[in-house]
Design a protein around this motif. Structure first.
Motif, PDB file in Angstrom:
ATOM      1  N   ASP A   1    -115.311 118.493  26.890  1.00  0.00           N
ATOM      2  CA  ASP A   1    -114.405 117.906  27.870  1.00  0.00           C
ATOM      3  C   ASP A   1    -115.053 116.738  28.606  1.00  0.00           C
ATOM      4  OD1 ASP A   1    -115.808 118.814  30.263  1.00  0.00           O
ATOM      5  OD2 ASP A   1    -114.986 120.806  29.909  1.00  0.00           O
ATOM      6  N   SER A   2    -114.252 116.110  29.449  1.00  0.00           N
ATOM      7  CA  SER A   2    -114.686 114.896  30.136  1.00  0.00           C
ATOM      8  C   SER A   2    -115.688 115.162  31.244  1.00  0.00           C
ATOM      9  CB  SER A   2    -113.466 114.156  30.702  1.00  0.00           C
ATOM     10  OG  SER A   2    -112.631 115.018  31.458  1.00  0.00           O
TER      11      SER A   2
ATOM     12  N   PRO B   1    -109.023 115.327  21.644  1.00  0.00           N
ATOM     13  CA  PRO B   1    -109.019 115.178  23.108  1.00  0.00           C
ATOM     14  C   PRO B   1    -107.630 114.884  23.668  1.00  0.00           C
ATOM     15  CG  PRO B   1    -110.929 114.100  22.175  1.00  0.00           C
ATOM     16  CD  PRO B   1    -110.098 114.538  21.014  1.00  0.00           C
ATOM     17  N   HIS B   2    -107.263 115.641  24.697  1.00  0.00           N
ATOM     18  CA  HIS B   2    -105.960 115.492  25.337  1.00  0.00           C
ATOM     19  C   HIS B   2    -106.088 115.931  26.798  1.00  0.00           C
ATOM     20  CE1 HIS B   2    -106.247 119.598  23.776  1.00  0.00           C
ATOM     21  NE2 HIS B   2    -105.439 119.962  24.763  1.00  0.00           N
ATOM     22  N   PRO B   3    -105.222 115.412  27.682  1.00  0.00           N
ATOM     23  CA  PRO B   3    -105.362 115.686  29.113  1.00  0.00           C
ATOM     24  C   PRO B   3    -104.611 116.933  29.574  1.00  0.00           C
ATOM     25  CG  PRO B   3    -103.687 114.021  28.779  1.00  0.00           C
ATOM     26  CD  PRO B   3    -104.218 114.368  27.408  1.00  0.00           C
ATOM     27  N   HIS B   4    -105.085 117.496  30.693  1.00  0.00           N
ATOM     28  CA  HIS B   4    -104.406 118.590  31.390  1.00  0.00           C
ATOM     29  C   HIS B   4    -104.534 118.362  32.892  1.00  0.00           C
ATOM     30  CE1 HIS B   4    -103.588 121.276  28.010  1.00  0.00           C
ATOM     31  NE2 HIS B   4    -104.803 121.053  27.567  1.00  0.00           N
ATOM     32  N   ARG B   5    -103.566 118.906  33.634  1.00  0.00           N
ATOM     33  CA  ARG B   5    -103.606 118.868  35.094  1.00  0.00           C
ATOM     34  C   ARG B   5    -103.030 120.165  35.650  1.00  0.00           C
ATOM     35  NH1 ARG B   5    -104.021 113.903  37.699  1.00  0.00           N
ATOM     36  NH2 ARG B   5    -102.869 114.762  39.458  1.00  0.00           N
TER      37      ARG B   5
ATOM     38  N   VAL C   1    -109.857 115.959  30.514  1.00  0.00           N
ATOM     39  CA  VAL C   1    -109.571 115.750  29.098  1.00  0.00           C
ATOM     40  C   VAL C   1    -110.473 116.674  28.295  1.00  0.00           C
ATOM     41  CG1 VAL C   1    -109.614 114.110  27.171  1.00  0.00           C
ATOM     42  CG2 VAL C   1    -108.862 113.348  29.443  1.00  0.00           C
ATOM     43  N   HIS C   2    -109.896 117.401  27.336  1.00  0.00           N
ATOM     44  CA  HIS C   2    -110.739 118.294  26.543  1.00  0.00           C
ATOM     45  C   HIS C   2    -110.255 118.357  25.106  1.00  0.00           C
ATOM     46  CE1 HIS C   2    -108.676 122.485  26.213  1.00  0.00           C
ATOM     47  NE2 HIS C   2    -107.754 121.581  26.336  1.00  0.00           N
ATOM     48  N   SER C   3    -111.114 118.881  24.241  1.00  0.00           N
ATOM     49  CA  SER C   3    -110.762 119.143  22.849  1.00  0.00           C
ATOM     50  C   SER C   3    -111.207 120.555  22.498  1.00  0.00           C
ATOM     51  CB  SER C   3    -111.428 118.136  21.908  1.00  0.00           C
ATOM     52  OG  SER C   3    -112.845 118.263  21.957  1.00  0.00           O
TER      53      SER C   3
ATOM     54  N   GLY D   1    -107.272 116.732  37.044  1.00  0.00           N
ATOM     55  CA  GLY D   1    -107.188 116.073  35.748  1.00  0.00           C
ATOM     56  C   GLY D   1    -108.464 116.183  34.937  1.00  0.00           C
TER      57      GLY D   1
ATOM     58  N   ALA E   1    -108.104 122.768  35.188  1.00  0.00           N
ATOM     59  CA  ALA E   1    -107.713 121.380  34.945  1.00  0.00           C
ATOM     60  C   ALA E   1    -107.607 120.601  36.250  1.00  0.00           C
ATOM     61  CB  ALA E   1    -106.394 121.341  34.180  1.00  0.00           C
TER      62      ALA E   1
END
Length: 235
Positions: free
Chosen positions: A77-78, A56-60, A100-102, A98, A95
């Protein structure tokens, strides 16, 4: 105007669990002259080992498209979206403000090879969203099949918040496809497999070569061998 980027010109790295080739500046690779092509910001050709992947990591503020070429890719994802995709499926994630996905390979035996594309959105501040679509693979034969578009004409085409269309095609040896677009737009061409002749020999693309094309509203593509390729119509 047409510029070819051979497959070997891509930045490559091997992390053990991940083998990747970057067509544009990304992560440890930075080239101020190779940041984007129109709104196309990232094209990574990723091979992920079994039971591994991107934690899991964030994107915008990005439109992210994943196209599986071989194997399986599992997305979480979140927003609580969870999907597994194989060839014939497309994952599209906005995204926006904001998320978060894997992305992981759920198989215990087979590698997954997928193309990850990032596009700048038409506007910022969009509500994050995710969708999985499936396209009829058989309709790729000797034609450009739209799989992602701003204004999708069917549920088989993923929606994206940018004025672009992604096409896939399987072109048989000796066959031809002609693509036309409005003046002033761009074309990004990526040979997934096989050998393509562009505009009667102006360029030849082999496996994993790409071309960035401007000021060329009509493009003629011929297959010297059976070829699978991606074409993106960009502003």
């Amino acid at each position: 105007m047409l510029k070819v980027y051979p497959a070997e010109s891509r930045y490559t790295s091997d992390h053990g669990w991940l083998k990747t080739a970057h067509s544009f500046s990304f992560a440890d690779y930075y080239d101020p002259n190779n940041l984007q092509f129109g709104p196309l910001r990232v094209l990574n050709d990723d091979i992920v080992a079994p039971l591994t992947g991107f934690v899991p990591h964030p994107h915008r503020e990005m439109e992210i498209v994943s196209i599986v070429l071989q194997g399986q890719l599992r997305h979480e994802d979140s927003s609580r979206a969870t999907e597994t995709t194989t060839f014939g499926g497309v994952q599209r994630m906005t995204a926006g403000t904001g998320i978060v996905h894997s992305e992981v390979n759920p198989s215990s035996e087979e590698k997954v090879n997928f193309l990850q594309l990032w596009f700048l959105p038409e506007q910022k501040g969009l509500t994050p969203s995710y969708e999985k679509t499936e396209f009829p693979v058989e309709k790729m034969k000797n034609r450009l099949l739209p799989i992602v578009a701003k204004n999708p004409a069917s549920k088989e085409i993923a929606h994206i918040h940018q004025d672009l269309t992604i096409y896939l095609a399987d072109l048989e040896k000796g066959k031809e496809i002609v693509f036309s677009q409005k003046p002033g737009r761009r074309i990004f061409l990526f040979a997934i497999e096989g050998r393509l002749v562009v505009n009667k020999g102006e360029a030849i693309l082999n496996r994993r070569d790409s071309a960035r094309i401007t000021q060329t509203p009509v493009l003629q593509l011929d297959a010297e061998s059976d070829a699978r390729f991606m074409l993106i119509d960009l502003p």
